[in-house]
Design an enzyme around this catalytic site. Structure first.
Site, PDB file in Angstrom:
ATOM      1  CG  ASN A 214       7.200  49.558  10.368  1.00 17.35           C
ATOM      2  OD1 ASN A 214       7.536  50.484  10.100  1.00 17.35           O
ATOM      3  ND2 ASN A 214       7.368  48.958  11.499  1.00 17.35           N
TER       4      ASN A 214
ATOM      5  N   GLY B 125      11.973  43.933  -6.144  1.00 14.28           N
ATOM      6  CA  GLY B 125      12.835  42.752  -6.194  1.00 14.28           C
ATOM      7  C   GLY B 125      12.415  41.672  -5.248  1.00 14.28           C
TER       8      GLY B 125
ATOM      9  CG  LEU C  58       8.446  52.965  -6.162  1.00 18.60           C
ATOM     10  CD1 LEU C  58       7.123  52.478  -5.263  1.00 18.60           C
ATOM     11  CD2 LEU C  58       8.127  54.415  -6.619  1.00 18.60           C
TER      12      LEU C  58
ATOM     13  CB  THR D 279       6.507  42.997  20.152  1.00 23.53           C
ATOM     14  OG1 THR D 279       6.883  43.679  19.266  1.00 23.53           O
ATOM     15  CG2 THR D 279       6.572  43.641  21.663  1.00 23.53           C
TER      16      THR D 279
ATOM     17  CE  LYS E 158       7.901  50.602  13.966  1.00 24.37           C
ATOM     18  NZ  LYS E 158       9.067  50.432  14.941  1.00 24.37           N
TER      19      LYS E 158
ATOM     20  CG  PHE F 254       9.342  56.083  13.489  1.00 20.55           C
ATOM     21  CD1 PHE F 254       8.179  55.497  13.372  1.00 20.55           C
ATOM     22  CD2 PHE F 254       9.385  57.116  14.461  1.00 20.55           C
ATOM     23  CE1 PHE F 254       6.984  55.783  13.941  1.00 20.55           C
ATOM     24  CE2 PHE F 254       8.017  57.499  15.269  1.00 20.55           C
ATOM     25  CZ  PHE F 254       7.109  56.838  14.722  1.00 20.55           C
TER      26      PHE F 254
ATOM     27  CB  CYS G  90      10.457  45.841  11.657  1.00 25.26           C
ATOM     28  SG  CYS G  90      11.316  46.213  13.262  1.00 25.26           S
TER      29      CYS G  90
HETATM   30  C1  UDX Z   1      11.720  49.164   9.132  1.00 24.82           C
HETATM   31  C2  UDX Z   1      11.333  50.574   9.014  1.00 24.82           C
HETATM   32  O1  UDX Z   1      11.701  51.206   8.030  1.00 24.82           O
HETATM   33  C3  UDX Z   1      11.513  51.247  10.391  1.00 24.82           C
HETATM   34  O2  UDX Z   1      11.170  52.597  10.421  1.00 24.82           O
HETATM   35  C4  UDX Z   1      11.083  50.534  11.417  1.00 24.82           C
HETATM   36  O3  UDX Z   1      11.442  51.311  12.562  1.00 24.82           O
HETATM   37  C5  UDX Z   1      11.502  49.299  11.558  1.00 24.82           C
HETATM   38  O4  UDX Z   1      11.020  48.488  10.257  1.00 24.82           O
HETATM   39  P1  UDX Z   1      14.199  48.090   8.917  1.00 24.82           P
HETATM   40  O5  UDX Z   1      13.265  46.668   9.159  1.00 24.82           O
HETATM   41  O6  UDX Z   1      15.369  48.019   9.617  1.00 24.82           O
HETATM   42  O7  UDX Z   1      13.097  49.138   9.270  1.00 24.82           O
HETATM   43  O8  UDX Z   1      14.359  47.862   7.274  1.00 24.82           O
HETATM   44  P2  UDX Z   1      13.974  48.823   5.996  1.00 24.82           P
HETATM   45  O9  UDX Z   1      14.925  49.510   5.658  1.00 24.82           O
HETATM   46  O10 UDX Z   1      12.598  49.328   6.129  1.00 24.82           O
HETATM   47  O11 UDX Z   1      13.703  47.343   4.908  1.00 24.82           O
HETATM   48  C6  UDX Z   1      12.874  46.443   5.288  1.00 24.82           C
HETATM   49  C7  UDX Z   1      12.985  45.502   4.057  1.00 24.82           C
HETATM   50  O12 UDX Z   1      12.379  46.061   2.929  1.00 24.82           O
HETATM   51  C8  UDX Z   1      14.285  44.788   3.696  1.00 24.82           C
HETATM   52  O13 UDX Z   1      14.119  43.628   3.514  1.00 24.82           O
HETATM   53  C9  UDX Z   1      14.575  45.746   2.323  1.00 24.82           C
HETATM   54  O14 UDX Z   1      15.517  44.997   1.606  1.00 24.82           O
HETATM   55  C10 UDX Z   1      13.204  45.595   1.725  1.00 24.82           C
HETATM   56  N1  UDX Z   1      12.993  46.801   0.988  1.00 24.82           N
HETATM   57  C11 UDX Z   1      13.305  48.294   1.214  1.00 24.82           C
HETATM   58  C12 UDX Z   1      12.701  46.543  -0.524  1.00 24.82           C
HETATM   59  O15 UDX Z   1      12.348  45.527  -0.688  1.00 24.82           O
HETATM   60  N2  UDX Z   1      12.568  47.426  -1.276  1.00 24.82           N
HETATM   61  C13 UDX Z   1      12.722  48.939  -0.860  1.00 24.82           C
HETATM   62  O16 UDX Z   1      12.191  49.661  -1.834  1.00 24.82           O
HETATM   63  C14 UDX Z   1      12.994  49.178   0.511  1.00 24.82           C
END
Ligand code: UDX
Length: 437
Positions: A210, A255, A252, A84, A206, A151, A262
């Site tokens: 997010n 950067g 947390l 989506t 959901k 998730f 997502c």
């Molecule tokens: C996310 C949700 O975590 C998951 O539960 C949902 O089902 C789909 O969306 P995903 O997109 O695979 O999962 O990645 P995620 O690990 O959440 O990281 C998302 C982004 O946040 C990445 O670009 C990551 O680099 C960034 N991030 C994550 C940070 O910049 N800092 C953090 O502390 C954690």
């Protein structure tokens, strides 16, 4: 059961459902993807998925097809896992894929069965689709619809599916509830919390989750901006506040901020839905979350420009990382490639390295150069930008790398490298949200 849509979510879900003993038919409109999966080859990089596909394939429990009619004939439970994405020219979600699945599947649903939405959708979609399924299914009340959000995180998708934190099922039907309890029996027996809600709550769980995660990341990145203005260190700040259980240290890491398929599009789709529902004030903060996040990319470009003396013109920049996060080859809304492309536009020559995402990056950004080794990317570089925190980069030898650059200057935009180690090897080092020395 069938799993319709075999992208990051569906392919993993299909393989995991086969792994726990179900007979699974995976369905997609993309014939190339289906051909790869049918040979047991994952069409994208996800740790553990290749082994799982090989095992379930060999066990005969997992097959693939491009036919929704075959899906309707095969399955008692149909998981809908199609994308989506953000609609072009709008913040709203594009529901055309999910609508096409329901419209294609519905008329063939003659036996009693359950259609289970897993895609992330604007609240209210499930109720609409439930009506559509009931209208289309030839045998009246044979088919019903439930919502079961997913998730999983890319990079840990297999574990997240086999050992989820929780299962959420939106349904008002005892039959649907019983069927899904049977589907997820091994997880429920292992103690996974199983929550039954109405359709709207399940959809909202959901996007609310997010949005919370995105807010947490943007919160710490806002603190990084304050740290930069005051000479404080955001990594120590995050460590200290994260030790409070009520806050917690996960998500947390300050950067370059969040990207991927997502979080960015989900918070925007939530904003768009909030406006339609007349509750935009309740979600206005997500606009700020998005802006802080996009500012991370601009701050990274600005910090890199400062590092090379105020102009990118004619400079050679090495970019370590292209995927939106490590352990993934997904480059959708990748902050790393966004930064690389902007710096290129400002006159630099860019060479990108990534362990897994180079092919995807090259296809989407053909005007950037690519290298198969980090040291190759850094050859002759005026600065090295660490933009996706692959483990491999933490294991680099800064002294050896310094020798191949023109000037050993590093920007750690993920706050993941051992900076004193790099400084001791002669590098000039900057990091987002941390003091210069
Ligand atoms: C996310 C949700 O975590 C998951 O539960 C949902 O089902 C789909 O969306 P995903 O997109 O695979 O999962 O990645 P995620 O690990 O959440 O990281 C998302 C982004 O946040 C990445 O670009 C990551 O680099 C960034 N991030 C994550 C940070 O910049 N800092 C953090 O502390 C954690």
């Amino acid at each position: 059961m069938t799993v319709i849509g075999t992208g990051y979510l569906g392919a993993v879900h299909a393989a995991c459902m086969a792994e726990i003993g179900h007979e699974v038919l995976g369905v997609d409109v993309d014939e190339l993807k289906i051909a790869a999966l049918a040979e047991g080859r994952p069409p994208f990089f996800e740790p553990g998925l290749a082994d799982l596909l090989a095992r379930t394939h060999a066990g005969g429990r997992l097959r693939f097809s491009t036919s929704l009619r075959e899906a309707a004939e095969f399955g008692e439970v149909h998981f809908v896992c199609v994308g989506t994405p953000q609609r072009s020219g709008s913040f709203a979600a594009d529901l055309s894929h999910i609508d096409a699945v329901v419209d294609g599947l519905g008329p063939h649903l003659s036996e009693p069965c359950l259609v289970v939405g897993k895609s992330t959708v604007p609240v209210g979609t499930a109720a609409r689709l439930a009506g559509r399924v009931a209208d289309l299914a030839p045998a009246g009340d044979a088919a019903e619809l439930a919502w079961n959000p997913e998730f999983l995180r890319e990079g840990t998708a297999v574990r997240d599916t086999l050992e989820p934190d929780r299962l959420v099922v939106g349904t008002g039907s005892a039959r649907a509830d019983a069927m899904l309890r049977e589907v997820y029996a091994p997880m429920i027996e292992a103690g996974t919390p199983y929550l039954v809600t109405d359709l709207a709550t399940a959809e909202l769980v959901k996007v609310a989750a997010n949005s919370f995660l995105a807010t947490k990341i943007s919160y710490v990145n806002a603190m990084a901006e304050i740290c930069e203005a005051t000479g404080a260190d955001v990594t120590r700040l995050a460590e200290a506040i994260g030790l409070d259980d009520r806050i917690g240290s996960r998500f947390l890491s300050a950067g370059l901020g969040f990207g991927g398929g997502c979080l960015p599009k989900d918070i925007r789709a939530f904003l768009a839905r909030g406006e339609e529902l007349g509750v935009e004030r309740s979600l206005r903060f997500l606009r700020e979350v998005d802006e802080i996040n996009m500012r991370c990319r601009q701050r990274t470009v600005d910090a890199a420009r400062d590092l090379v003396g105020g102009s990118f013109l004619g400079k050679r920049i090495a970019v370590l990382g292209a995927a939106f996060k490590p352990d993934s080859d997904d480059i959708r809304d990748s902050p790393a490639l966004n930064v690389a492309a902007v710096i290129k536009l400002q006159g630099a020559h860019i060479t990108v390295h990534d362990e897994e995402a180079v092919d995807n990056a090259r296809a989407a950004f053909p005007h950037l150069d690519y290298a198969l080794e980090p040291a190759k990317a850094c050859e002759g570089a005026d600065a090295v930008l660490h933009l996706t925190e692959w483990r491999q980069y933490r294991e680099l030898d800064p002294a050896r790398l310094a020798a191949v650059t023109r000037t050993p200057r590093l920007l750690d935009a993920r706050n993941a490298l051992d900076l004193p180690h790099w400084r001791n090897a002669g590098w000039t080092v900057r990091a987002l949200g941390r003091p210069a020395a």
